[in-house]
Write a protein that holds these residues in place. Structure first.
Motif, mmCIF file in Angstrom:
data_model
loop_
_atom_site.group_PDB
_atom_site.id
_atom_site.type_symbol
_atom_site.label_atom_id
_atom_site.label_comp_id
_atom_site.label_asym_id
_atom_site.label_seq_id
_atom_site.Cartn_x
_atom_site.Cartn_y
_atom_site.Cartn_z
ATOM 1 N N CYS A 155 0.831 -1.210 0.000
ATOM 2 C CA CYS A 155 0.000 0.000 0.000
ATOM 3 C C CYS A 155 0.863 1.257 0.000
ATOM 4 O O CYS A 155 0.559 2.236 -0.693
ATOM 5 C CB CYS A 155 -0.957 0.002 1.186
ATOM 6 N N LYS A 156 1.943 1.245 0.765
ATOM 7 C CA LYS A 156 2.855 2.394 0.792
ATOM 8 C C LYS A 156 3.482 2.623 -0.581
ATOM 9 O O LYS A 156 3.571 3.753 -1.048
ATOM 10 C CB LYS A 156 3.956 2.178 1.829
ATOM 11 N N ALA A 157 3.910 1.546 -1.234
ATOM 12 C CA ALA A 157 4.511 1.661 -2.565
ATOM 13 C C ALA A 157 3.490 2.178 -3.575
ATOM 14 O O ALA A 157 3.811 3.002 -4.425
ATOM 15 C CB ALA A 157 5.064 0.311 -3.020
ATOM 16 N N MET A 158 2.255 1.725 -3.463
ATOM 17 C CA MET A 158 1.224 2.164 -4.392
ATOM 18 C C MET A 158 0.861 3.625 -4.159
ATOM 19 O O MET A 158 0.609 4.364 -5.107
ATOM 20 C CB MET A 158 -0.002 1.265 -4.269
ATOM 21 N N LYS A 160 3.946 1.582 -7.816
ATOM 22 C CA LYS A 160 3.214 0.445 -8.388
ATOM 23 C C LYS A 160 1.755 0.819 -8.598
ATOM 24 O O LYS A 160 1.183 1.574 -7.823
ATOM 25 C CB LYS A 160 3.258 -0.771 -7.447
ATOM 26 N N ASN A 161 1.141 0.275 -9.646
ATOM 27 C CA ASN A 161 -0.291 0.471 -9.883
ATOM 28 C C ASN A 161 -1.110 -0.741 -9.459
ATOM 29 O O ASN A 161 -2.292 -0.624 -9.186
ATOM 30 C CB ASN A 161 -0.556 0.777 -11.352
ATOM 31 N N TYR A 162 -0.466 -1.909 -9.422
ATOM 32 C CA TYR A 162 -1.133 -3.146 -9.027
ATOM 33 C C TYR A 162 -0.237 -3.906 -8.060
ATOM 34 O O TYR A 162 0.983 -3.777 -8.111
ATOM 35 C CB TYR A 162 -1.417 -4.044 -10.242
ATOM 36 N N GLY A 163 -0.860 -4.700 -7.204
ATOM 37 C CA GLY A 163 -0.082 -5.497 -6.271
ATOM 38 C C GLY A 163 -0.821 -6.769 -5.908
ATOM 39 O O GLY A 163 -2.044 -6.855 -6.049
ATOM 40 N N LEU A 164 -0.080 -7.734 -5.435
ATOM 41 C CA LEU A 164 -0.651 -9.004 -5.001
ATOM 42 C C LEU A 164 0.094 -9.438 -3.747
ATOM 43 O O LEU A 164 1.311 -9.414 -3.705
ATOM 44 C CB LEU A 164 -0.481 -10.054 -6.095
ATOM 45 N N GLY A 181 -4.753 -17.250 1.531
ATOM 46 C CA GLY A 181 -5.499 -16.167 0.919
ATOM 47 C C GLY A 181 -4.610 -15.311 0.032
ATOM 48 O O GLY A 181 -3.394 -15.297 0.183
ATOM 49 N N VAL A 182 -5.254 -14.619 -0.894
ATOM 50 C CA VAL A 182 -4.557 -13.699 -1.800
ATOM 51 C C VAL A 182 -5.337 -12.398 -1.836
ATOM 52 O O VAL A 182 -6.563 -12.406 -1.955
ATOM 53 C CB VAL A 182 -4.466 -14.285 -3.232
ATOM 54 N N ALA A 183 -4.620 -11.286 -1.710
ATOM 55 C CA ALA A 183 -5.222 -9.969 -1.849
ATOM 56 C C ALA A 183 -4.662 -9.335 -3.120
ATOM 57 O O ALA A 183 -3.443 -9.241 -3.285
ATOM 58 C CB ALA A 183 -4.917 -9.096 -0.646
ATOM 59 N N ILE A 184 -5.540 -8.934 -4.031
ATOM 60 C CA ILE A 184 -5.135 -8.256 -5.259
ATOM 61 C C ILE A 184 -5.514 -6.792 -5.103
ATOM 62 O O ILE A 184 -6.665 -6.465 -4.806
ATOM 63 C CB ILE A 184 -5.819 -8.877 -6.482
ATOM 64 N N LEU A 185 -4.532 -5.927 -5.291
ATOM 65 C CA LEU A 185 -4.720 -4.495 -5.065
ATOM 66 C C LEU A 185 -4.597 -3.731 -6.368
ATOM 67 O O LEU A 185 -3.799 -4.075 -7.234
ATOM 68 C CB LEU A 185 -3.673 -3.982 -4.075
ATOM 69 N N GLU A 186 -5.376 -2.660 -6.483
ATOM 70 C CA GLU A 186 -5.299 -1.763 -7.626
ATOM 71 C C GLU A 186 -5.254 -0.332 -7.113
ATOM 72 O O GLU A 186 -6.052 0.040 -6.248
ATOM 73 C CB GLU A 186 -6.490 -1.947 -8.548
ATOM 74 N N ARG A 187 -4.340 0.437 -7.627
ATOM 75 C CA ARG A 187 -4.226 1.829 -7.231
ATOM 76 C C ARG A 187 -5.369 2.625 -7.859
ATOM 77 O O ARG A 187 -5.587 2.568 -9.059
ATOM 78 C CB ARG A 187 -2.884 2.393 -7.674
ATOM 79 N N MET A 188 -6.089 3.362 -7.024
ATOM 80 C CA MET A 188 -7.184 4.200 -7.502
ATOM 81 C C MET A 188 -6.673 5.643 -7.627
ATOM 82 O O MET A 188 -5.975 6.131 -6.747
ATOM 83 C CB MET A 188 -8.360 4.160 -6.526
ATOM 84 N N TYR A 189 -7.031 6.276 -8.705
ATOM 85 C CA TYR A 189 -6.610 7.643 -8.954
ATOM 86 C C TYR A 189 -7.695 8.610 -8.532
ATOM 87 O O TYR A 189 -8.869 8.371 -8.776
ATOM 88 C CB TYR A 189 -6.311 7.845 -10.434
ATOM 89 N N ASN A 190 -7.295 9.696 -7.887
ATOM 90 C CA ASN A 190 -8.252 10.750 -7.542
ATOM 91 C C ASN A 190 -8.532 11.582 -8.775
ATOM 92 O O ASN A 190 -7.618 12.004 -9.465
ATOM 93 C CB ASN A 190 -7.701 11.635 -6.420
ATOM 94 N N LYS A 191 -9.802 11.808 -9.048
ATOM 95 C CA LYS A 191 -10.167 12.604 -10.228
ATOM 96 C C LYS A 191 -10.724 13.930 -9.810
ATOM 97 O O LYS A 191 -11.241 14.124 -8.790
ATOM 98 C CB LYS A 191 -11.182 11.851 -11.076
#
Length: 54
Positions: free
Chosen positions: A20-23, A28-32, A44-54
């Motif tokens: 999360c810190k790296a994103m 990074k834009n994606y993480g696992l 378990g597996v957590a798949i992360l996606e960076r959300m952009y503020n618009k």
């Protein structure tokens, strides 16, 4: 493995925090993150996606 079930001694939680810190830095834009579950526990597996503020 987290025998004491302490959050500060949980490798999967620490990996999730680091990802999360790296994103948030934009590195990074994606993480696992994979949690192996220890001895006989559920994996378990957590798949992360960076959300952009618009």
């Amino acid at each position: 493995m987290n025998f004491a079930r302490a959050p500060w001694n949980n490798p999967a939680l620490n990996a999730l925090i680091d990802m999360c810190k790296a994103m948030r830095k934009g590195v990074k834009n994606y993480g696992l993150v994979h949690g192996n579950g220890g001895i006989g526990e559920i994996q378990g597996v957590a798949i992360l996606e960076r959300m952009y503020n618009k």
